[in-house]
Design an enzyme around this catalytic site. Structure first.
Site, mmCIF file in Angstrom:
data_model
loop_
_atom_site.group_PDB
_atom_site.id
_atom_site.type_symbol
_atom_site.label_atom_id
_atom_site.label_comp_id
_atom_site.label_asym_id
_atom_site.label_seq_id
_atom_site.Cartn_x
_atom_site.Cartn_y
_atom_site.Cartn_z
ATOM 1 N N ARG A 74 -45.687 25.685 41.525
ATOM 2 C CA ARG A 74 -45.758 27.140 41.304
ATOM 3 C C ARG A 74 -44.360 27.694 40.990
ATOM 4 O O ARG A 74 -44.188 28.551 40.136
ATOM 5 C CB ARG A 74 -46.347 27.846 42.523
ATOM 6 C CG ARG A 74 -46.701 29.302 42.231
ATOM 7 C CD ARG A 74 -47.791 29.785 43.154
ATOM 8 N NE ARG A 74 -48.097 31.183 42.970
ATOM 9 C CZ ARG A 74 -48.929 31.668 42.033
ATOM 10 N NH1 ARG A 74 -49.469 30.853 41.166
ATOM 11 N NH2 ARG A 74 -49.173 32.960 41.951
ATOM 12 N N GLN A 105 -48.311 43.867 44.002
ATOM 13 C CA GLN A 105 -48.533 42.865 45.053
ATOM 14 C C GLN A 105 -47.831 41.564 44.670
ATOM 15 O O GLN A 105 -47.799 40.615 45.438
ATOM 16 C CB GLN A 105 -50.027 42.595 45.218
ATOM 17 C CG GLN A 105 -50.836 43.824 45.571
ATOM 18 C CD GLN A 105 -52.317 43.590 45.407
ATOM 19 O OE1 GLN A 105 -52.987 43.067 46.280
ATOM 20 N NE2 GLN A 105 -52.837 43.963 44.255
ATOM 21 N N HIS A 123 -45.442 42.785 48.668
ATOM 22 C CA HIS A 123 -45.463 41.459 49.296
ATOM 23 C C HIS A 123 -44.134 40.739 49.156
ATOM 24 O O HIS A 123 -44.070 39.518 49.237
ATOM 25 C CB HIS A 123 -46.599 40.605 48.691
ATOM 26 C CG HIS A 123 -47.955 41.158 49.026
ATOM 27 N ND1 HIS A 123 -49.077 40.874 48.280
ATOM 28 C CD2 HIS A 123 -48.361 41.991 50.014
ATOM 29 C CE1 HIS A 123 -50.123 41.502 48.804
ATOM 30 N NE2 HIS A 123 -49.716 42.191 49.857
ATOM 31 N N CYS A 158 -28.099 26.327 60.470
ATOM 32 C CA CYS A 158 -28.468 25.908 61.845
ATOM 33 C C CYS A 158 -29.355 24.678 61.850
ATOM 34 O O CYS A 158 -29.870 24.277 62.883
ATOM 35 C CB CYS A 158 -29.175 27.066 62.562
ATOM 36 S SG CYS A 158 -30.887 27.291 62.002
HETATM 37 C C1 BV8 Z 1 -51.488 41.586 57.411
HETATM 38 C C2 BV8 Z 1 -47.726 36.130 49.139
HETATM 39 C C3 BV8 Z 1 -51.269 42.074 59.715
HETATM 40 C C4 BV8 Z 1 -47.327 34.902 48.480
HETATM 41 C C5 BV8 Z 1 -49.877 37.057 49.524
HETATM 42 C C6 BV8 Z 1 -56.728 37.081 59.508
HETATM 43 C C7 BV8 Z 1 -55.443 36.997 60.045
HETATM 44 C C8 BV8 Z 1 -54.421 37.845 59.628
HETATM 45 C C9 BV8 Z 1 -54.665 38.768 58.637
HETATM 46 C C10 BV8 Z 1 -55.929 38.813 58.084
HETATM 47 C C11 BV8 Z 1 -56.961 38.001 58.516
HETATM 48 N N1 BV8 Z 1 -58.081 38.309 57.778
HETATM 49 C C12 BV8 Z 1 -57.779 39.282 56.898
HETATM 50 C C13 BV8 Z 1 -56.495 39.589 57.082
HETATM 51 C C14 BV8 Z 1 -55.750 40.518 56.319
HETATM 52 C C15 BV8 Z 1 -55.110 39.708 55.191
HETATM 53 C C16 BV8 Z 1 -56.064 39.749 54.024
HETATM 54 O O1 BV8 Z 1 -56.173 40.774 53.399
HETATM 55 N N2 BV8 Z 1 -56.786 38.647 53.773
HETATM 56 C C17 BV8 Z 1 -57.760 38.685 52.677
HETATM 57 C C18 BV8 Z 1 -57.700 37.386 51.891
HETATM 58 C C19 BV8 Z 1 -59.131 38.929 53.298
HETATM 59 N N3 BV8 Z 1 -53.864 40.374 54.878
HETATM 60 C C20 BV8 Z 1 -52.748 39.949 55.430
HETATM 61 O O2 BV8 Z 1 -52.641 38.966 56.134
HETATM 62 C C21 BV8 Z 1 -51.542 40.824 55.145
HETATM 63 N N4 BV8 Z 1 -50.853 41.049 56.370
HETATM 64 O O3 BV8 Z 1 -52.595 42.051 57.396
HETATM 65 O O4 BV8 Z 1 -50.727 41.507 58.526
HETATM 66 C C22 BV8 Z 1 -50.090 42.291 60.535
HETATM 67 C C23 BV8 Z 1 -49.572 43.574 60.627
HETATM 68 C C24 BV8 Z 1 -48.465 43.773 61.403
HETATM 69 C C25 BV8 Z 1 -47.851 42.705 62.055
HETATM 70 C C26 BV8 Z 1 -48.380 41.406 61.932
HETATM 71 C C27 BV8 Z 1 -49.503 41.193 61.160
HETATM 72 C C28 BV8 Z 1 -50.589 40.091 54.194
HETATM 73 C C29 BV8 Z 1 -51.217 39.967 52.825
HETATM 74 C C30 BV8 Z 1 -50.215 39.384 51.841
HETATM 75 C C31 BV8 Z 1 -50.454 37.923 51.723
HETATM 76 N N5 BV8 Z 1 -49.533 37.373 50.722
HETATM 77 N N6 BV8 Z 1 -49.029 36.487 48.675
HETATM 78 C C32 BV8 Z 1 -46.981 35.183 47.073
HETATM 79 O O5 BV8 Z 1 -47.632 36.055 46.446
HETATM 80 O O6 BV8 Z 1 -46.043 34.530 46.616
HETATM 81 S S1 BV8 Z 1 -51.425 37.380 49.005
HETATM 82 C C33 BV8 Z 1 -51.671 37.194 47.346
HETATM 83 O O7 BV8 Z 1 -52.844 38.037 47.091
HETATM 84 C C34 BV8 Z 1 -50.644 37.705 46.372
HETATM 85 O O8 BV8 Z 1 -49.626 38.501 46.932
HETATM 86 C C35 BV8 Z 1 -51.514 38.552 45.424
HETATM 87 O O9 BV8 Z 1 -50.803 39.435 44.684
HETATM 88 C C36 BV8 Z 1 -52.387 39.175 46.398
HETATM 89 C C37 BV8 Z 1 -53.555 39.983 45.929
HETATM 90 O O10 BV8 Z 1 -54.274 39.238 45.019
HETATM 91 P P1 BV8 Z 1 -54.340 39.773 43.502
HETATM 92 O O11 BV8 Z 1 -52.996 40.208 43.093
HETATM 93 O O12 BV8 Z 1 -55.433 40.760 43.413
HETATM 94 O O13 BV8 Z 1 -54.655 38.441 42.740
HETATM 95 P P2 BV8 Z 1 -56.066 37.733 42.564
HETATM 96 O O14 BV8 Z 1 -55.804 36.365 42.077
HETATM 97 O O15 BV8 Z 1 -56.887 37.938 43.787
HETATM 98 O O16 BV8 Z 1 -56.771 38.596 41.409
HETATM 99 C C38 BV8 Z 1 -56.251 38.554 40.094
HETATM 100 C C39 BV8 Z 1 -57.037 39.545 39.274
HETATM 101 O O17 BV8 Z 1 -56.487 39.568 37.958
HETATM 102 C C40 BV8 Z 1 -58.506 39.209 39.115
HETATM 103 O O18 BV8 Z 1 -59.281 40.363 39.347
HETATM 104 C C41 BV8 Z 1 -58.634 38.755 37.666
HETATM 105 O O19 BV8 Z 1 -59.873 39.115 37.096
HETATM 106 C C42 BV8 Z 1 -57.534 39.545 37.024
HETATM 107 N N7 BV8 Z 1 -56.977 38.970 35.791
HETATM 108 C C43 BV8 Z 1 -56.911 37.670 35.428
HETATM 109 N N8 BV8 Z 1 -56.288 37.575 34.218
HETATM 110 C C44 BV8 Z 1 -55.954 38.836 33.840
HETATM 111 C C45 BV8 Z 1 -56.387 39.725 34.835
HETATM 112 N N9 BV8 Z 1 -56.194 41.054 34.754
HETATM 113 C C46 BV8 Z 1 -55.581 41.527 33.657
HETATM 114 N N10 BV8 Z 1 -55.118 40.742 32.649
HETATM 115 C C47 BV8 Z 1 -55.297 39.394 32.709
HETATM 116 N N11 BV8 Z 1 -54.849 38.612 31.695
HETATM 117 ZN ZN ZN Z 2 -30.877 28.790 60.203
#
Ligand code: BV8
Ligand code: ZN
Length: 261
Positions: A74, A105, A123, A158
């Protein structure tokens, strides 16, 4: 005889042309045409790897090598990626005052490289790495470069095993300043342009509701259906790299070579 309704692209251009505090909200889809695979949907990253094991804080703390092993290819796509016409179009709409900001995001830094100025990275941004044990920071490229001989990579200061990229993992809180800035923007925008997100990750996915519930016009750009399509005033079904330049041309009133969707 009632005039036929404007096709969605013309409708969206009309809405955008009138906006003075437009907000773009983007996800991985806006970078798809830069060669960075999305997370969900066909060929998405999560169709190959388990997101919780790979990109959750708990999974990372248990075994950082899993994340770093997955990150290798990646990272190559990130390094080669260039802003695509979608990123450039959004930067153009900010330059002409139709957008005030981009809330993303994504962690690939492509909005900034495309020339967008006011960017909120919900993010984080993947260009740096921080040691969770001592706080030391390093450029991501230097850490990626030593993975062939050091997996997981060790902290130079570290010797700790928890070198983590400066992106938000699942189960990790979002940067407070970014989240509050995004809430403020979504609560005060006069148009919301949602590009390339499946709206499945919270709390990011809850932001559009702050605009929808104020009756703010919503334009959706995505080749696939999303959970918010029914709330959108215009749904532009197709790739952002084609749609956003066409939309920008219409907004700027330049020619009408854009495809009528
Ligand atoms: C939080 C980082 C609480 C890496 C990412 C159990 C335990 C803990 C938390 C949870 C849990 N269950 C649910 C949660 C909440 C969880 C969550 O939402 N889970 C989901 C899956 C249900 N969220 C979290 O954990 C968040 N933190 O809640 O913490 C907390 C609070 C305080 C203190 C402590 C804890 C953190 C969420 C962030 C996770 N990190 N990535 C990296 O990115 O390098 S997530 C990852 O998903 C990316 O960041 C990405 O951007 C993000 C969202 O996805 P999308 O951007 O929408 O991408 P996706 O592939 O899904 O969709 C792409 C779209 O593009 C599609 O619709 C497609 O049709 C379209 N497309 C395709 N081609 C094109 C197009 N559109 C236009 N043009 C094109 N050509
Ligand atoms: Zn260190």
């Amino acid at each position: 005889m009632r005039a036929a309704p404007d096709p969605p692209l013309a409708q969206a251009a009309g809405l955008l042309a009138r906006s003075r505090r437009g907000l773009a909200f983007t996800g991985a889809g806006v970078s798809a045409e830069s060669g960075i695979s999305t997370f969900r949907g066909e060929g998405g990253l999560w169709s190959k790897y388990d997101p919780v094991q790979t990109a959750s804080l708990a999974g990372f703390l248990a075994d950082p090598a899993v994340y770093w092993r997955v990150s290798q290819d990646r990272w190559q796509t990130y390094r080669r990626a260039e802003p695509n016409p979608a990123h450039l179009a959004l930067a153009g709409l900010e330059a002409t005052g139709h957008l005030t900001a981009v809330v993303t995001q994504n962690t690939d830094g492509l909005h900034r490289r495309a020339g967008s100025r006011h960017i909120v990275e919900l993010h984080g941004e993947g260009g740096r790495v921080r040691c969770l044990d001592c706080g030391a920071e390093e450029p991501r490229a230097e850490v990626q470069a030593r993975l062939s001989t050091e997996l997981p990579p060790l902290c130079r200061r570290c010797d700790g095993r928890h070198l983590k990229p400066t992106v938000v993992f699942f189960g990790e809180g979002l940067p407070a300043a970014a989240l509050s800035a995004a809430i403020e923007l979504a609560s005060s925008c006069d148009l919301l342009l949602i590009v390339g997100t499946s709206l499945t990750v919270s709390p990011a996915a809850t932001l559009p509701a702050l605009a929808v519930r104020r009756g703010v016009p919503v334009v959706m750009v995505n080749p696939e259906p999303t959970p918010l399509d029914s709330w959108a005033d215009a749904v532009l079904r197709g790739p952002a790299g084609t749609i956003l330049p066409a939309l920008t041309r219409l907004v700027r009133g330049r020619g009408d070579s854009s495809p009528v969707l």
